[in-house]
Design a protein around this motif. Sequence first.
Motif, short mmCIF file in Angstrom:
data_model
loop_
_atom_site.label_atom_id
_atom_site.label_comp_id
_atom_site.label_asym_id
_atom_site.label_seq_id
_atom_site.Cartn_x
_atom_site.Cartn_y
_atom_site.Cartn_z
N PRO A 131 0.92 -1.33 -0.22
CA PRO A 131 0.04 0.13 0.48
C PRO A 131 1.06 1.47 0.23
O PRO A 131 1.85 1.11 0.70
CB PRO A 131 -1.08 -0.35 1.23
N LEU A 132 0.68 2.19 -0.59
CA LEU A 132 0.76 3.44 -1.13
C LEU A 132 0.97 4.01 0.72
O LEU A 132 2.44 4.98 0.85
CB LEU A 132 0.69 4.71 -2.00
N GLY A 133 0.47 4.14 1.39
CA GLY A 133 0.35 4.31 2.91
C GLY A 133 1.84 3.86 3.64
O GLY A 133 2.00 4.82 4.84
N ASP A 134 2.04 2.68 3.41
CA ASP A 134 3.27 2.46 4.09
C ASP A 134 4.25 2.84 3.63
O ASP A 134 5.27 3.55 4.39
CB ASP A 134 3.94 0.37 3.00
N LEU A 135 4.40 4.02 1.87
CA LEU A 135 5.54 4.29 2.07
C LEU A 135 5.67 5.77 2.19
O LEU A 135 6.60 6.01 2.91
CB LEU A 135 6.12 4.37 -0.09
N LEU A 136 4.90 5.97 2.34
CA LEU A 136 4.34 7.34 2.65
C LEU A 136 4.89 7.71 4.38
O LEU A 136 5.32 8.76 4.73
CB LEU A 136 3.11 7.98 2.48
N ASN A 137 4.04 6.93 5.44
CA ASN A 137 4.85 6.77 6.61
C ASN A 137 5.96 6.55 7.10
O ASN A 137 6.74 7.34 8.07
CB ASN A 137 3.68 5.67 7.08
N GLU A 138 6.72 6.02 5.84
CA GLU A 138 8.07 6.03 6.30
C GLU A 138 9.12 7.03 5.68
O GLU A 138 9.72 7.26 5.99
CB GLU A 138 8.38 4.02 5.51
N LEU A 139 8.04 7.30 4.15
CA LEU A 139 9.01 8.17 3.29
C LEU A 139 9.23 10.02 4.74
O LEU A 139 9.95 10.57 4.09
CB LEU A 139 8.28 8.68 2.75
N ARG A 140 8.19 10.45 4.99
CA ARG A 140 7.87 11.40 6.35
C ARG A 140 8.74 11.17 7.15
O ARG A 140 8.96 12.47 7.66
CB ARG A 140 6.34 11.49 6.63
N ARG A 141 9.56 10.39 7.40
CA ARG A 141 11.09 9.94 8.44
C ARG A 141 11.58 11.27 8.09
O ARG A 141 12.19 10.98 8.91
CB ARG A 141 10.44 8.59 9.03
N TYR A 142 11.96 10.94 7.16
CA TYR A 142 13.16 11.05 5.87
C TYR A 142 12.93 12.70 5.96
O TYR A 142 14.05 13.68 4.55
CB TYR A 142 13.41 10.40 5.13
N ARG A 143 11.87 13.47 6.55
CA ARG A 143 11.84 15.23 5.22
C ARG A 143 10.96 15.68 6.74
O ARG A 143 10.63 15.77 7.42
CB ARG A 143 10.65 14.41 5.28
N PRO A 144 12.18 17.15 7.40
CA PRO A 144 11.54 17.96 7.85
C PRO A 144 10.45 18.64 7.74
O PRO A 144 10.23 18.60 6.48
CB PRO A 144 13.12 18.50 7.99
N GLY A 145 9.82 19.28 8.22
CA GLY A 145 8.72 19.44 7.98
C GLY A 145 7.38 19.21 8.29
O GLY A 145 7.17 17.44 8.77
N VAL A 146 6.41 19.19 6.75
CA VAL A 146 5.18 18.23 7.14
C VAL A 146 4.90 18.26 6.00
O VAL A 146 5.38 18.17 4.66
CB VAL A 146 3.76 19.12 7.66
N LEU A 147 4.63 16.16 5.84
CA LEU A 147 4.10 16.34 4.43
C LEU A 147 2.44 15.20 5.56
O LEU A 147 2.63 13.68 5.75
CB LEU A 147 5.30 14.46 4.55
N ARG A 148 2.06 16.03 4.70
CA ARG A 148 0.14 15.29 4.60
C ARG A 148 -0.36 14.75 2.95
O ARG A 148 0.00 15.19 2.17
CB ARG A 148 -0.54 15.84 4.69
N TRP A 149 -0.99 13.91 2.90
CA TRP A 149 -1.74 13.34 1.97
C TRP A 149 -3.43 12.37 2.45
O TRP A 149 -3.76 12.30 3.35
CB TRP A 149 -1.44 11.79 1.85
N ASP A 150 -4.43 12.79 0.82
CA ASP A 150 -5.41 11.93 1.80
C ASP A 150 -5.80 10.73 1.64
O ASP A 150 -5.36 10.34 1.25
CB ASP A 150 -6.51 12.60 -0.34
N PRO A 151 -6.38 9.95 2.80
CA PRO A 151 -6.51 9.36 3.32
C PRO A 151 -6.77 8.11 1.73
O PRO A 151 -5.70 6.98 2.28
CB PRO A 151 -7.57 8.86 4.33
N GLU A 152 -7.00 8.29 1.02
CA GLU A 152 -7.81 7.76 0.14
C GLU A 152 -6.86 6.88 -0.62
O GLU A 152 -6.76 5.77 -1.67
CB GLU A 152 -8.82 8.08 -0.84
N LEU A 153 -5.35 7.76 -0.92
CA LEU A 153 -4.40 7.27 -1.44
C LEU A 153 -3.76 6.30 -0.87
O LEU A 153 -3.06 5.65 -1.63
CB LEU A 153 -3.53 8.90 -1.11
N GLU A 154 -3.77 5.88 0.28
CA GLU A 154 -3.09 4.90 0.89
C GLU A 154 -3.62 3.34 0.60
O GLU A 154 -2.55 2.30 0.60
CB GLU A 154 -3.93 5.37 2.93
N ARG A 155 -4.40 3.30 0.03
CA ARG A 155 -5.06 2.31 -0.72
C ARG A 155 -4.20 1.87 -2.04
O ARG A 155 -4.43 0.94 -2.75
CB ARG A 155 -6.84 2.89 -0.91
#
Length: 314
Positions: free
Chosen positions: A246-270
């Motif tokens: 799921p893309l949500g797995d990637l995004l949750n890991e990716l924002r650990r490596y970015r300073p600041g805020v990374l947000r996304w629409d929940p529907e993208l996680e699927r």
Amino acid sequence: MHTHSNQTREALRAAACWLALLESGRASPSDLERLAQWRGSSSEHEQAWQKAQQLRQRFSQLPPELAMATLDRPQASRRALLKQALGLAALAPAAWLLSRQLPLEAWTADVHTAVGERRRLVLSDGTVLQLNTDSAVDLNLEGASVKLLRGEVALAVLHGRNQVLQQPYGQVVISGADVCLHLFEQACRVSVVKGQATVYPLSGGAVVLQAGQQTDVGADGPGRVAALDDLLLGWREGVLRLNDRPLGDLLNELRRYRPGVLRWDPELERLRVTGTFRLDDTDRVLALLAASLPLHVQTHTRYWVSLTAREIRG
């Protein structure tokens, strides 16, 4: 388990970004309108904003001479100075908030990394120690033990050598093995890549983990032994590898490596994603996702990025 804490932490990070934007002098009228909307969208946002304002007011009273004296002190007195005055935090309250409320011991750690940074060290006994993003460890003088204070570490211990890795919920004894530890809010995940390791929790009996196994250890002791999640180990080579995840797995890991805020629409996680993504350029990773998946990347500032779903037209 960590939902409330993660939401509070994200609100503090967002408040720090807004504060940094206002102090930069580049905030537009639309930015101010968006800030008002953000503050009014939840009580947690407003509380985070008030905390940011209180910190700014408190640190503004600090004499500049004290701040300069903090920077001019020799490196050897770094720990004592930080514990007395937290002068570095006083110089930049927004940066202090962005650090996501680091514990004091993490500020004064022997080795630490910033958000997005990774480090590799070779200890005196030949053990290879790697720190992931936003992590901190203490080392004893002989190098016979490592204490994880924050974040995530990997240790590769030579055959015939032993290494003790301490963490808040116990310790892990490693003998000629490759082991990763990831410290969360209320547990520490122990993953064995090669060899074996013995987990000695503060509560409950010892657990022996073989290669390909992992377990979470908390205040109540160890959880069940599970198969290793390969996604969580690619950071040692500077990548995240996914195979139909799921893309949500990637995004949750990716924002650990970015300073600041990374947000996304929940529907993208699927959405499903496969690929190898380099951690040294997270902007490029987001661009690649936008080129291959139905999503837009909206960059509000360098430290505020949102992903929104893109309509697919037939």
